[in-house]
Design a protein around this motif. Structure first.
Motif, PDB file in Angstrom:
ATOM      1  N   UNK A 148      28.660  19.523   4.494  1.00 56.42           N
ATOM      2  CA  UNK A 148      28.817  19.744   3.054  1.00 56.42           C
ATOM      3  C   UNK A 148      29.225  18.464   2.325  1.00 56.42           C
ATOM      4  N   UNK A 149      29.998  17.633   2.976  1.00 60.74           N
ATOM      5  CA  UNK A 149      30.394  16.372   2.359  1.00 60.74           C
ATOM      6  C   UNK A 149      29.205  15.406   2.318  1.00 60.74           C
ATOM      7  N   UNK A 150      28.440  15.389   3.381  1.00 60.41           N
ATOM      8  CA  UNK A 150      27.292  14.489   3.467  1.00 60.41           C
ATOM      9  C   UNK A 150      26.189  14.871   2.482  1.00 60.41           C
ATOM     10  N   UNK A 151      25.960  16.169   2.331  1.00 56.47           N
ATOM     11  CA  UNK A 151      24.881  16.681   1.468  1.00 56.47           C
ATOM     12  C   UNK A 151      25.478  17.777   0.587  1.00 56.47           C
ATOM     13  N   UNK A 152      26.103  17.398  -0.525  1.00 56.25           N
ATOM     14  CA  UNK A 152      26.811  18.383  -1.353  1.00 56.25           C
ATOM     15  C   UNK A 152      25.961  19.556  -1.837  1.00 56.25           C
ATOM     16  N   UNK A 153      24.653  19.361  -2.004  1.00 54.25           N
ATOM     17  CA  UNK A 153      23.807  20.455  -2.475  1.00 54.25           C
ATOM     18  C   UNK A 153      23.102  21.194  -1.327  1.00 54.25           C
ATOM     19  N   UNK A 154      23.661  21.094  -0.135  1.00 50.11           N
ATOM     20  CA  UNK A 154      23.083  21.772   1.029  1.00 50.11           C
ATOM     21  C   UNK A 154      23.109  23.288   0.803  1.00 50.11           C
ATOM     22  N   UNK A 155      22.110  23.954   1.355  1.00 53.02           N
ATOM     23  CA  UNK A 155      22.007  25.406   1.276  1.00 53.02           C
ATOM     24  C   UNK A 155      22.313  25.971   2.660  1.00 53.02           C
ATOM     25  N   UNK A 156      23.234  26.927   2.703  1.00 53.44           N
ATOM     26  CA  UNK A 156      23.579  27.567   3.980  1.00 53.44           C
ATOM     27  C   UNK A 156      22.765  28.841   4.152  1.00 53.44           C
ATOM     28  N   UNK A 157      22.267  29.027   5.357  1.00 52.97           N
ATOM     29  CA  UNK A 157      21.533  30.240   5.707  1.00 52.97           C
ATOM     30  C   UNK A 157      22.115  30.821   6.989  1.00 52.97           C
ATOM     31  N   UNK A 158      21.757  32.050   7.284  1.00 56.29           N
ATOM     32  CA  UNK A 158      22.212  32.775   8.473  1.00 56.29           C
ATOM     33  C   UNK A 158      20.968  33.302   9.153  1.00 56.29           C
ATOM     34  N   UNK A 159      20.629  32.759  10.313  1.00 55.50           N
ATOM     35  CA  UNK A 159      19.360  33.087  10.971  1.00 55.50           C
ATOM     36  C   UNK A 159      19.583  33.591  12.395  1.00 55.50           C
ATOM     37  N   UNK A 160      18.553  34.156  12.932  1.00 53.99           N
ATOM     38  CA  UNK A 160      18.457  34.518  14.348  1.00 53.99           C
ATOM     39  C   UNK A 160      19.698  35.258  14.854  1.00 53.99           C
ATOM     40  N   UNK A 161      20.112  36.242  14.107  1.00 49.92           N
ATOM     41  CA  UNK A 161      21.253  37.089  14.501  1.00 49.92           C
ATOM     42  C   UNK A 161      22.537  36.318  14.745  1.00 49.92           C
ATOM     43  N   UNK A 162      22.836  35.388  13.888  1.00 48.61           N
ATOM     44  CA  UNK A 162      24.139  34.769  13.961  1.00 48.61           C
ATOM     45  C   UNK A 162      24.216  33.273  14.111  1.00 48.61           C
ATOM     46  N   UNK A 163      23.209  32.551  13.647  1.00 46.08           N
ATOM     47  CA  UNK A 163      23.250  31.095  13.737  1.00 46.08           C
ATOM     48  C   UNK A 163      23.301  30.507  12.330  1.00 46.08           C
ATOM     49  N   UNK A 164      24.363  29.756  12.024  1.00 40.65           N
ATOM     50  CA  UNK A 164      24.393  29.051  10.744  1.00 40.65           C
ATOM     51  C   UNK A 164      23.329  27.957  10.728  1.00 40.65           C
ATOM     52  N   UNK A 165      22.633  27.853   9.592  1.00 39.32           N
ATOM     53  CA  UNK A 165      21.584  26.857   9.433  1.00 39.32           C
ATOM     54  C   UNK A 165      21.760  26.207   8.067  1.00 39.32           C
ATOM     55  N   UNK A 166      21.610  24.886   8.028  1.00 41.53           N
ATOM     56  CA  UNK A 166      21.770  24.147   6.781  1.00 41.53           C
ATOM     57  C   UNK A 166      20.431  23.545   6.376  1.00 41.53           C
ATOM     58  N   UNK A 167      20.098  23.715   5.079  1.00 42.65           N
ATOM     59  CA  UNK A 167      18.816  23.293   4.527  1.00 42.65           C
ATOM     60  C   UNK A 167      18.996  22.415   3.285  1.00 42.65           C
ATOM     61  N   UNK A 168      18.084  21.518   3.091  1.00 45.21           N
ATOM     62  CA  UNK A 168      17.796  20.896   1.807  1.00 45.21           C
ATOM     63  C   UNK A 168      16.379  20.372   1.916  1.00 45.21           C
ATOM     64  N   UNK A 169      15.489  20.972   1.149  1.00 49.47           N
ATOM     65  CA  UNK A 169      14.056  20.649   1.199  1.00 49.47           C
ATOM     66  C   UNK A 169      13.487  20.853   2.605  1.00 49.47           C
ATOM     67  N   UNK A 170      14.089  21.729   3.378  1.00 47.57           N
ATOM     68  CA  UNK A 170      13.706  21.990   4.761  1.00 47.57           C
ATOM     69  C   UNK A 170      14.954  22.035   5.625  1.00 47.57           C
ATOM     70  N   UNK A 171      14.786  22.453   6.846  1.00 46.71           N
ATOM     71  CA  UNK A 171      15.932  22.585   7.742  1.00 46.71           C
ATOM     72  C   UNK A 171      16.502  21.217   8.121  1.00 46.71           C
ATOM     73  N   UNK A 172      17.826  21.115   8.024  1.00 40.85           N
ATOM     74  CA  UNK A 172      18.528  19.912   8.463  1.00 40.85           C
ATOM     75  C   UNK A 172      19.004  20.127   9.893  1.00 40.85           C
ATOM     76  N   UNK A 173      19.840  21.166  10.086  1.00 40.90           N
ATOM     77  CA  UNK A 173      20.403  21.409  11.414  1.00 40.90           C
ATOM     78  C   UNK A 173      20.936  22.824  11.525  1.00 40.90           C
ATOM     79  N   UNK A 174      21.255  23.201  12.756  1.00 41.97           N
ATOM     80  CA  UNK A 174      21.881  24.485  13.051  1.00 41.97           C
ATOM     81  C   UNK A 174      23.253  24.223  13.661  1.00 41.97           C
ATOM     82  N   UNK A 175      24.068  25.258  13.699  1.00 38.65           N
ATOM     83  CA  UNK A 175      25.380  25.183  14.341  1.00 38.65           C
ATOM     84  C   UNK A 175      25.553  26.361  15.276  1.00 38.65           C
ATOM     85  N   UNK A 176      25.179  26.184  16.512  1.00 41.01           N
ATOM     86  CA  UNK A 176      25.225  27.267  17.494  1.00 41.01           C
ATOM     87  C   UNK A 176      26.523  27.186  18.300  1.00 41.01           C
ATOM     88  N   UNK A 177      27.076  28.340  18.620  1.00 40.63           N
ATOM     89  CA  UNK A 177      28.300  28.359  19.416  1.00 40.63           C
ATOM     90  C   UNK A 177      28.039  29.039  20.756  1.00 40.63           C
TER      91      UNK A 177
END
Length: 133
Positions: free
Chosen positions: A39-68
């Motif tokens: 969020x600090x790196x890309x202040x206008x990032x969009x957060x999504x919730x995909x694949x039954x529980x994976x946070x995903x961050x987008x701006x003009x396309x997928x940036x990265x996921x955060x899997x645990x």
């Protein structure tokens, strides 16, 4: 985390908040720290919730996921193979032609300046290209 109807009423950001709270251990803390860096790196990032529980961050396309997982929090960059990684952060999924990942383990430090630069570079890769360029 409760599945089904209650989730459908929650925003992706609220679902990520709930996931962090549900984990209740170092993985939740790590995911929260990674999220803050994104969020600090890309202040206008969009957060999504995909694949039954994976946070995903987008701006003009997928940036990265955060899997645990049990032993790691994995940050997978959708176009990681196209990114310069001068700090050598990528330590997982190195054999693929597209993605690259960083596995964070309990007690590991985050090189925040290098990670921030990587997130910004990943977001920049998604910028639409002007025709003729």
């Amino acid at each position: 985390m409760e599945q089904g109807g209650a989730q459908a009423d929650m925003s992706p950001s609220a679902l990520i908040d709930a996931k962090i709270a549900e984990l209740g251990d170092w993985r939740g803390e790590m995911l929260a720290r990674l999220r803050a860096v994104i969020r600090q790196a890309v202040p206008d990032v969009v957060e999504e919730w995909k694949w039954r529980g994976v946070p995903v961050w987008y701006r003009d396309g997928m940036i990265c996921t955060g899997e645990t997982y049990k032993a790691v929090v994995k940050m997978t960059f959708a176009k990681g193979a196209s990114l310069e990684d001068p700090a050598g952060l990528f330590n997982a999924s190195l054999e693929g032609n597209t993605r690259r990942a960083i596995d964070f383990r309990e007690g590991e430090e985050i090189n925040e300046p290098a990670l921030m630069a990587l997130v910004r570079a990943a977001a920049a890769l998604n910028k639409p290209r002007k025709k003729g360029k």
